[in-house]
Design an enzyme around this catalytic site. Structure first.
Site, PDB file in Angstrom:
ATOM      1  N   LYS A  50       1.256   1.516  -4.456  1.00  0.00           N
ATOM      2  CA  LYS A  50       1.529   2.270  -5.729  1.00  0.00           C
ATOM      3  C   LYS A  50       1.634   1.354  -6.965  1.00  0.00           C
ATOM      4  CE  LYS A  50       1.452   5.332  -2.740  1.00  0.00           C
ATOM      5  NZ  LYS A  50       0.184   4.826  -1.459  1.00  0.00           N
ATOM      6  N   GLU A 187      -7.305   6.433  -2.150  1.00  0.00           N
ATOM      7  CA  GLU A 187      -6.653   5.782  -3.145  1.00  0.00           C
ATOM      8  C   GLU A 187      -7.159   4.455  -3.535  1.00  0.00           C
ATOM      9  OE1 GLU A 187      -2.532   5.483  -1.591  1.00  0.00           O
ATOM     10  OE2 GLU A 187      -2.294   7.656  -1.712  1.00  0.00           O
ATOM     11  N   ASP A 311       5.476   5.633  12.969  1.00  0.00           N
ATOM     12  CA  ASP A 311       3.997   5.915  13.139  1.00  0.00           C
ATOM     13  C   ASP A 311       3.599   5.582  14.789  1.00  0.00           C
ATOM     14  OD1 ASP A 311       4.101   6.221  10.464  1.00  0.00           O
ATOM     15  OD2 ASP A 311       2.781   4.638  10.082  1.00  0.00           O
ATOM     16  N   HIS A 444      11.013  24.275 -20.470  1.00  0.00           N
ATOM     17  CA  HIS A 444       9.574  24.172 -21.154  1.00  0.00           C
ATOM     18  C   HIS A 444       9.553  22.866 -22.172  1.00  0.00           C
ATOM     19  CE1 HIS A 444       6.009  25.654 -23.319  1.00  0.00           C
ATOM     20  NE2 HIS A 444       6.691  25.128 -24.441  1.00  0.00           N
TER      21      HIS A 444
END
Length: 460
Positions: A50, A187, A311, A444
């Site tokens: 990243k 990526e 993992d 907004h």
């Protein structure tokens, strides 16, 4: 032999916080790490990738600055400086984690490679030489995975790259070829394309991102092709060879034969669990056919007192899942709770630009599960903030239970897609209805405000 209350093998995003908390709870704890503290996430995965993606994003903005009314006459990509910045960030994360562990009483950090030598006993080949013999009634395996290298003819004869070694390059490839189109391949493919490289991605599957809905996969492929990445789908690589600095691939794709030459080859064809090297059979630990360590809903293996997290146990391979694994184990062992991994939400984000944020069921999964669904879709070209910032690629998709008016899952392919997905994940956990989200007040003009518009599409 040294006896501990707990031994954690591997210092990934589950192992580190678990070891720290067990030690703070009064357990004499050892954590064994054969390489660097922090596991894949800090050293080879999330943190470095990243960081480099941010550099690629800056290059993309500069290269296309005319779209925002800014003219830049010339710029240069300095890969050495990009890598140096990445290394600095990684070191700071790793050293910070290490120092935080060193301060905790009752926590011993052992640098070395562990293998089971008997029932809940481990032999550790120490990094500085020698051997240590340790044992504990509770052992937690957090050893993660390594890149999987497919049996492609000739691959073992070429100088291929993995997700780890590609981040050590200091000279840009002239043509990067990528085997595999999962998150790693996509990526890195877009990253190096934005840094000025020619990029070709070879996908063995007919559909990109097999686990996603077809419309999402098609939109992601369009993003990649718009970036200038060449994509081959439904491809079978028959032979790879290298002559000098040139790597040549022979493949068939959709019935046609192709020969591709490039300067570098990235193998991004999945991951393999680091489990067999532990010699698990010596403590009676069973692996599945792929080498993952099966666990129950409390993350305990077939051997009472031995747990697997992250993992190496299989299932969703995400840092945040590994971290949540440690919470499940800690709460059950220390606080005597009854926490389970069953039915927990699995949010994730792919950090292409735009991001793909996902949580919950896909449309095809929901229909297969028997839900009566309605689908809300909103193209990013209709999102005010996206138009204002000039980032209109992608779309938003929500899968809704027609009977309850509640969300079953969302896919947000757009700028800050992961952040918008997270807001909708909270809505799912809170049981909010689509009607409530449609009428909710958002500031907004945030990207999140488009949640109103997404569900207004159901009124048409």
């Amino acid at each position: 032999m040294r006896k501990f209350d707990a031994i954690v093998i591997g210092s990934g995003q589950g192992g580190v916080p678990l070891a720290k908390k067990l030690a703070k709870a009064g357990w004499q704890t050892a954590i064994v790490e054969k390489r660097w503290i922090g596991g894949t996430c800090i050293n080879d995965g999330c943190t470095p990738t990243k960081t480099m993606i941010a550099s690629a994003a800056a290059a993309h903005i500069i290269a296309n600055s005319q779209e925002w009314g800014i003219t830049v006459s010339d710029f240069k990509v300095d890969l050495e400086k990009i890598v140096a910045r990445k290394n600095k960030v990684v070191r700071s994360f790793r050293e910070g984690t290490t120092k935080s562990m060193e301060k905790i009483q009752g926590l011993s950090i052992i640098y070395g490679e562990a293998v089971f030598s008997g029932d809940k006993t481990l032999a550790v080949k120490l990094a500085d030489g020698g051997q240590d013999e340790i044992a504990a009634d509770h052992i937690f395996i957090n050893t993660g995975t390594l890149p999987s290298i497919p049996p492609v003819p000739g691959l073992d004869t070429v100088n291929y790259l993995t997700n780890t070694t590609i981040m050590d390059l200091t000279k840009l490839p002239s043509h990067l070829m990528v085997l595999g189109s999962g998150y790693v391949g996509l990526e890195f493919g877009q990253l190096f394309r934005r840094l000025g490289c020619q990029v070709t991605i070879i996908d063995k599957n007919k559909q990109l991102l097999q686990h996603e809905d077809e419309d999402v996969a098609v939109a992601v492929k369009k993003v990649m092709e718009t970036s200038g990445v060449m994509m081959y789908s439904n491809a079978n690589v028959q032979k790879i060879e290298q002559t000098g600095d040139v790597i040549r691939l022979q493949l068939t794709a959709n019935g046609e034969t192709h020969a591709i030459t490039g300067s570098h080859l990235l193998v991004a064809a999945g991951r393999t669990p680091q489990s067999k090297s532990l010699q698990p059979e010596k403590t009676g630990l069973v692996l599945d056919e792929k080498g993952y360590i099966p666990v129950n809903d409390k993350l305990e293996t077939n051997v009472p007192g031995i747990y697997a997290l992250g993992d190496v146990k299989g299932g969703p391979a995400f840092t945040h899942i590994s971290y949540n694994d440690h919470l499940v184990i800690y709460k059950n062992l220390i606080h005597m709770e009854n926490v389970s991994i069953k039915d927990r939400p699995i949010p994730y984000c792919m950090f292409t630009d735009p991001q793909l944020g996902r949580v919950g069921l896909t449309e095809k999964e929901a229909k297969a599960a028997g839900y009566k669904v309605k689908i809300a879709c909103l193209d990013m070209t209709r999102v005010a903030r996206a138009i204002e910032t000039g980032n209109t690629q992608g779309f938003m998709k929500a899968v809704i239970d027609s009977n309850t008016d509640k969300l079953l899952g969302v896919a947000i392919l757009g700028p800050e897609g992961g952040e918008v997905m997270s807001a909708l994940q909270l809505a799912m956990l809170g049981g909010l209805t689509v009607t409530q989200l449609k009428e909710m007040i958002f500031a907004h003009p945030l990207y999140a405000e488009s949640i109103n518009n997404l569900f207004m599409t159901l009124d048409k």
